[in-house]
Design a protein around this motif. Structure first.
Motif, PDB file in Angstrom:
ATOM      1  N   UNK A 102      26.284 -54.579 -52.955  1.00 47.42           N
ATOM      2  CA  UNK A 102      25.168 -55.226 -52.262  1.00 47.42           C
ATOM      3  C   UNK A 102      25.190 -56.707 -52.624  1.00 47.42           C
ATOM      4  N   UNK A 103      25.265 -57.562 -51.585  1.00 47.64           N
ATOM      5  CA  UNK A 103      25.611 -58.955 -51.869  1.00 47.64           C
ATOM      6  C   UNK A 103      24.501 -59.981 -51.656  1.00 47.64           C
ATOM      7  N   UNK A 104      23.304 -59.572 -51.252  1.00 48.92           N
ATOM      8  CA  UNK A 104      22.265 -60.579 -50.974  1.00 48.92           C
ATOM      9  C   UNK A 104      21.793 -61.228 -52.273  1.00 48.92           C
ATOM     10  N   UNK A 130      20.564 -55.692 -47.605  1.00 46.75           N
ATOM     11  CA  UNK A 130      20.435 -55.343 -49.025  1.00 46.75           C
ATOM     12  C   UNK A 130      19.315 -54.323 -49.241  1.00 46.75           C
ATOM     13  N   UNK A 131      18.173 -54.508 -48.568  1.00 48.25           N
ATOM     14  CA  UNK A 131      17.063 -53.558 -48.727  1.00 48.25           C
ATOM     15  C   UNK A 131      17.484 -52.186 -48.196  1.00 48.25           C
ATOM     16  N   UNK A 190      20.509 -50.951 -47.824  1.00 53.40           N
ATOM     17  CA  UNK A 190      21.543 -50.356 -48.686  1.00 53.40           C
ATOM     18  C   UNK A 190      20.952 -49.850 -49.995  1.00 53.40           C
ATOM     19  N   UNK A 191      20.050 -50.663 -50.581  1.00 59.06           N
ATOM     20  CA  UNK A 191      19.421 -50.279 -51.855  1.00 59.06           C
ATOM     21  C   UNK A 191      18.661 -48.971 -51.702  1.00 59.06           C
ATOM     22  N   UNK A 192      17.913 -48.848 -50.610  1.00 58.72           N
ATOM     23  CA  UNK A 192      17.090 -47.645 -50.419  1.00 58.72           C
ATOM     24  C   UNK A 192      17.948 -46.424 -50.099  1.00 58.72           C
ATOM     25  N   UNK A 193      19.017 -46.630 -49.345  1.00 63.15           N
ATOM     26  CA  UNK A 193      19.912 -45.508 -49.042  1.00 63.15           C
ATOM     27  C   UNK A 193      20.622 -45.046 -50.323  1.00 63.15           C
ATOM     28  N   UNK A 234      12.712 -52.584 -54.365  1.00 64.87           N
ATOM     29  CA  UNK A 234      13.478 -53.350 -53.364  1.00 64.87           C
ATOM     30  C   UNK A 234      12.644 -54.504 -52.814  1.00 64.87           C
ATOM     31  N   UNK A 235      11.365 -54.242 -52.521  1.00 67.72           N
ATOM     32  CA  UNK A 235      10.505 -55.296 -51.969  1.00 67.72           C
ATOM     33  C   UNK A 235      10.265 -56.395 -53.004  1.00 67.72           C
ATOM     34  N   UNK A 236      10.060 -55.989 -54.262  1.00 64.76           N
ATOM     35  CA  UNK A 236       9.858 -56.996 -55.312  1.00 64.76           C
ATOM     36  C   UNK A 236      11.105 -57.833 -55.527  1.00 64.76           C
ATOM     37  N   UNK A 237      12.267 -57.202 -55.382  1.00 60.87           N
ATOM     38  CA  UNK A 237      13.515 -57.926 -55.611  1.00 60.87           C
ATOM     39  C   UNK A 237      13.825 -58.901 -54.484  1.00 60.87           C
TER      40      UNK A 237
END
Length: 205
Positions: free
Chosen positions: A118-120, A17-18, A20-23, A80-83
């Motif tokens: 994104x599924x996490x 998830x991290x 994918x989120x950043x990409x 992303x890190x906070x999430x």
């Protein structure tokens, strides 16, 4: 520091998830690499320092970054890190392990097909992470019989702890008087939440 411990199913979901989120946000993987280096060198005893560091980067991004884009990279990494990592702030080695794999996977996702859904799950505390781990490794079904321990009886309400992790309080008008704290019982799954976790159980037998 070499970390040999394996990641759990939930932690692998967070790794993906991290990455994918950043990409998706078109973030430079090198900036994530710098956050990992900071975590390894300065926050390896206290994971909360990483979040403080990222906040500082976001606040001062314009001055310290090479461009407006660098500022956006910091913001994406902070989000992303906070999430996804808050639940692990008391466990920096696991944070390091997760981010290290996310960094590697960013390269993969940058060259792969477009990133899909994104599924996490988002877990905000160590307790939530623990419950999410149990849910991700068990395929609960209505009618299933599970082992439980009675951890509270109040009037006709009974609190069960299932799989040593999940607590549910249920009305048991017929059974409450017969149950006592610490007793091991069987419970039947009566209903599930949308995410597959337990919603309702009742004493079985």
């Amino acid at each position: 520091m070499v970390i040999t411990e394996e990641l759990t199913e939930l932690q692998w979901q967070i790794v993906h998830a991290i990455a994918q989120t950043l990409v998706k946000a078109d973030t430079d993987a090198n900036e994530l690499g710098k956050a990992i280096a900071y975590l390894r060198n300065y926050a390896n005893q206290d994971g909360t320092k990483l979040f403080d560091y990222l906040k500082t980067l976001v606040r001062n991004g314009r001055q310290i970054g090479h461009s407006k884009r660098t500022s956006d990279y910091y913001q994406s990494i902070d989000n992303a890190c906070n999430q996804y990592l808050k639940a692990y702030q008391d466990n920096p080695p696991v944070m390091l392990h997760i981010l290290g794999w996310s960094y590697r996977l960013m390269r993969y996702y940058q060259n792969a097909e477009p990133v899909g859904e994104i599924s996490a799950p988002v877990v905000e505390s160590a307790r939530q992470a623990e419950i999410a781990e149990v849910v991700s490794t068990h395929d609960f079904k209505v009618g299933q019989i599970l082992d439980a321990t009675v951890t509270g009886v109040k009037g006709n309400k009974v609190t069960y702890t299932i799989l040593e992790t999940i607590k549910l309080t249920e009305k048991e008008p017929k059974k409450a008087k017969l149950l006592s704290e610490g007793q091991n019982v069987k419970v039947e799954v009566m209903a599930l939440k949308q995410d597959g976790s337990l919603k309702k159980v009742k004493c079985f037998g």
